[in-house]
Design a protein around this motif. Structure first.
Motif, PDB file in Angstrom:
ATOM      1  N   ARG A  57     -38.013  35.102  22.524  1.00 35.17           N
ATOM      2  CA  ARG A  57     -37.577  35.205  23.911  1.00 35.17           C
ATOM      3  C   ARG A  57     -36.056  35.109  24.062  1.00 35.17           C
ATOM      4  N   PHE A  58     -35.446  34.172  23.360  1.00 33.07           N
ATOM      5  CA  PHE A  58     -34.038  33.889  23.586  1.00 33.07           C
ATOM      6  C   PHE A  58     -33.127  34.349  22.446  1.00 33.07           C
ATOM      7  N   GLY A  59     -33.720  34.831  21.370  1.00 35.88           N
ATOM      8  CA  GLY A  59     -32.910  35.365  20.289  1.00 35.88           C
ATOM      9  C   GLY A  59     -32.345  34.315  19.360  1.00 35.88           C
ATOM     10  N   GLY A  60     -32.749  33.094  19.510  1.00 36.73           N
ATOM     11  CA  GLY A  60     -32.287  32.019  18.635  1.00 36.73           C
ATOM     12  C   GLY A  60     -32.738  30.686  19.172  1.00 36.73           C
ATOM     13  N   VAL A  61     -33.068  29.785  18.276  1.00 42.76           N
ATOM     14  CA  VAL A  61     -33.496  28.448  18.679  1.00 42.76           C
ATOM     15  C   VAL A  61     -33.015  27.444  17.641  1.00 42.76           C
ATOM     16  N   ALA A  62     -32.418  26.353  18.101  1.00 43.16           N
ATOM     17  CA  ALA A  62     -32.012  25.273  17.220  1.00 43.16           C
ATOM     18  C   ALA A  62     -33.102  24.213  17.218  1.00 43.16           C
ATOM     19  N   GLU A  63     -33.465  23.734  16.044  1.00 41.97           N
ATOM     20  CA  GLU A  63     -34.457  22.673  15.915  1.00 41.97           C
ATOM     21  C   GLU A  63     -33.744  21.407  15.459  1.00 41.97           C
ATOM     22  N   ILE A  64     -33.784  20.390  16.287  1.00 34.24           N
ATOM     23  CA  ILE A  64     -33.096  19.133  16.004  1.00 34.24           C
ATOM     24  C   ILE A  64     -34.151  18.067  15.748  1.00 34.24           C
ATOM     25  N   ALA A  65     -34.155  17.511  14.549  1.00 37.30           N
ATOM     26  CA  ALA A  65     -35.110  16.465  14.194  1.00 37.30           C
ATOM     27  C   ALA A  65     -34.449  15.098  14.362  1.00 37.30           C
ATOM     28  N   VAL A  66     -35.125  14.225  15.074  1.00 41.90           N
ATOM     29  CA  VAL A  66     -34.608  12.870  15.313  1.00 41.90           C
ATOM     30  C   VAL A  66     -35.614  11.881  14.720  1.00 41.90           C
TER      31      VAL A  66
ATOM     32  N   ALA B 268     -33.520  22.637  26.761  1.00 37.01           N
ATOM     33  CA  ALA B 268     -34.015  21.827  25.643  1.00 37.01           C
ATOM     34  C   ALA B 268     -35.437  21.366  25.932  1.00 37.01           C
ATOM     35  N   PHE B 269     -36.263  21.374  24.908  1.00 35.74           N
ATOM     36  CA  PHE B 269     -37.657  20.940  24.999  1.00 35.74           C
ATOM     37  C   PHE B 269     -37.873  19.804  24.009  1.00 35.74           C
ATOM     38  N   TRP B 270     -38.477  18.701  24.487  1.00 34.65           N
ATOM     39  CA  TRP B 270     -38.786  17.566  23.620  1.00 34.65           C
ATOM     40  C   TRP B 270     -40.209  17.702  23.108  1.00 34.65           C
ATOM     41  N   SER B 271     -40.411  17.344  21.843  1.00 39.54           N
ATOM     42  CA  SER B 271     -41.749  17.382  21.270  1.00 39.54           C
ATOM     43  C   SER B 271     -41.929  16.217  20.308  1.00 39.54           C
ATOM     44  N   ALA B 272     -43.118  15.627  20.314  1.00 42.16           N
ATOM     45  CA  ALA B 272     -43.418  14.516  19.422  1.00 42.16           C
ATOM     46  C   ALA B 272     -43.684  14.981  17.995  1.00 42.16           C
ATOM     47  N   MET B 273     -43.713  16.282  17.787  1.00 43.87           N
ATOM     48  CA  MET B 273     -43.951  16.826  16.445  1.00 43.87           C
ATOM     49  C   MET B 273     -43.429  18.262  16.406  1.00 43.87           C
ATOM     50  N   ARG B 274     -43.311  18.811  15.207  1.00 44.82           N
ATOM     51  CA  ARG B 274     -42.912  20.209  15.089  1.00 44.82           C
ATOM     52  C   ARG B 274     -43.987  21.104  15.691  1.00 44.82           C
ATOM     53  N   ALA B 275     -43.546  22.158  16.359  1.00 41.01           N
ATOM     54  CA  ALA B 275     -44.452  23.104  17.012  1.00 41.01           C
ATOM     55  C   ALA B 275     -44.019  24.511  16.610  1.00 41.01           C
ATOM     56  N   PRO B 276     -44.392  24.957  15.410  1.00 34.11           N
ATOM     57  CA  PRO B 276     -43.893  26.234  14.877  1.00 34.11           C
ATOM     58  C   PRO B 276     -44.176  27.431  15.773  1.00 34.11           C
ATOM     59  N   ALA B 277     -45.363  27.497  16.360  1.00 36.49           N
ATOM     60  CA  ALA B 277     -45.697  28.639  17.203  1.00 36.49           C
ATOM     61  C   ALA B 277     -44.803  28.685  18.433  1.00 36.49           C
ATOM     62  N   PHE B 278     -44.522  27.521  19.007  1.00 36.16           N
ATOM     63  CA  PHE B 278     -43.642  27.473  20.171  1.00 36.16           C
ATOM     64  C   PHE B 278     -42.220  27.846  19.777  1.00 36.16           C
TER      65      PHE B 278
ATOM     66  N   ASP C 117     -39.309  13.053  15.875  1.00 35.46           N
ATOM     67  CA  ASP C 117     -39.368  13.774  17.136  1.00 35.46           C
ATOM     68  C   ASP C 117     -38.518  15.033  16.996  1.00 35.46           C
ATOM     69  N   ILE C 118     -38.875  16.065  17.745  1.00 40.18           N
ATOM     70  CA  ILE C 118     -38.187  17.353  17.632  1.00 40.18           C
ATOM     71  C   ILE C 118     -37.642  17.767  18.991  1.00 40.18           C
ATOM     72  N   VAL C 119     -36.418  18.272  18.985  1.00 40.95           N
ATOM     73  CA  VAL C 119     -35.825  18.890  20.174  1.00 40.95           C
ATOM     74  C   VAL C 119     -35.591  20.361  19.849  1.00 40.95           C
ATOM     75  N   TYR C 120     -36.128  21.240  20.689  1.00 36.73           N
ATOM     76  CA  TYR C 120     -35.868  22.681  20.568  1.00 36.73           C
ATOM     77  C   TYR C 120     -34.834  23.059  21.618  1.00 36.73           C
TER      78      TYR C 120
END
Length: 233
Positions: free
Chosen positions: A207-216, A190-200, A224-227
């Motif tokens: 790379r991983f074939g799927g990513v969940a984006e969790i907005a808090v 999981a990666f924490w981000s203070a904002m959405r990072a579409p390129a990341f 805040d966003i958790v990938y």
């Protein structure tokens, strides 16, 4: 009705950070704040997204998982480490933090915030540059050393807003190689981000074939966003 304003923050400690520049611990009423070079990094007012990052990663593990090894990049005020320690699936937590003063504060003024982490027998606090530590850990893992079921990167403000420029490398393909090398197959990252990072997010998807984006929801502004991803296995 008169609403009393929060007291002006008072500097408790000021020091030269390992990363360069000034590292400051402030108290504002009943809360603590950490700033680097005058830029706000974190405080003790909420921590919902940091806790959600850890909780979501541990909950993503297969049902029945116990004794999970958790790696957290970034100590901060300790919300992430405490959430991991309190989760029923966790066995041991390793926290890698660049700034020795931040670790020291957890034996002092920040101790009560996260339950006195330096005294926790299941928690190891490592003072190191996370990128360097990951490279060394990947070498150890290749030789049969520890791998981690969960990795949570709460380093700086996320891929698109780094206070410390060198932290940008943690969100590049080479760092993902290292992360995957120290994770167990099928582990959660999981990666924490203070904002959405579409390129990341796109990089993770490729790379991983799927990513969940969790907005808090945050106290103000964008959430805040958790990938969240699962390593290949």
């Amino acid at each position: 009705m008169i609403v009393s304003a929060e007291p002006e923050p008072q500097v408790v400690q000021r020091t030269e950070g390992v990363a360069g520049g000034e590292l400051v611990l402030r108290r504002a009423g009943g809360h603590w704040e950490i700033l680097s070079n005058g830029v706000f990094l974190m405080d003790t007012r909420d921590g919902a997204s940091e806790r959600e990052m850890v909780r979501a990663a541990l909950d993503a593990l297969p049902e029945g998982t116990a004794g999970a090894r958790v790696l957290i990049g970034g100590l901060g005020v300790g919300f992430s480490a405490r959430e991991a320690l309190d989760h029923p699936r966790t066995g041991r937590v390793t926290v890698v933090e660049l700034e020795p003063k931040v670790i020291e504060w957890h034996s002092g003024p920040l101790g009560p915030v996260a339950g006195h982490l330096p005294g926790e027998p299941r928690c190891e606090l490592v003072c190191a540059d996370l990128a360097v530590w990951l490279a060394e850990a990947a070498g150890r893992a290749a030789a049969g050393g520890d791998r981690y079921d969960v990795l949570c990167l709460d380093t700086d403000n996320g891929p698109d807003w780094t206070v410390r420029e060198a932290n940008g490398r943690l969100y590049e393909p080479a760092a993902l190689d290292l992360i995957e090398a120290v994770a167990v197959p099928g582990g959660a990252v999981a990666f924490w981000s203070a904002m959405r990072a579409p390129a990341f997010a796109e990089l993770l998807e490729r790379r991983f074939g799927g990513v969940a984006e969790i907005a808090v929801p945050a106290r103000a502004g964008e959430p805040d966003i958790v990938y969240l991803v699962r390593t290949r296995g």
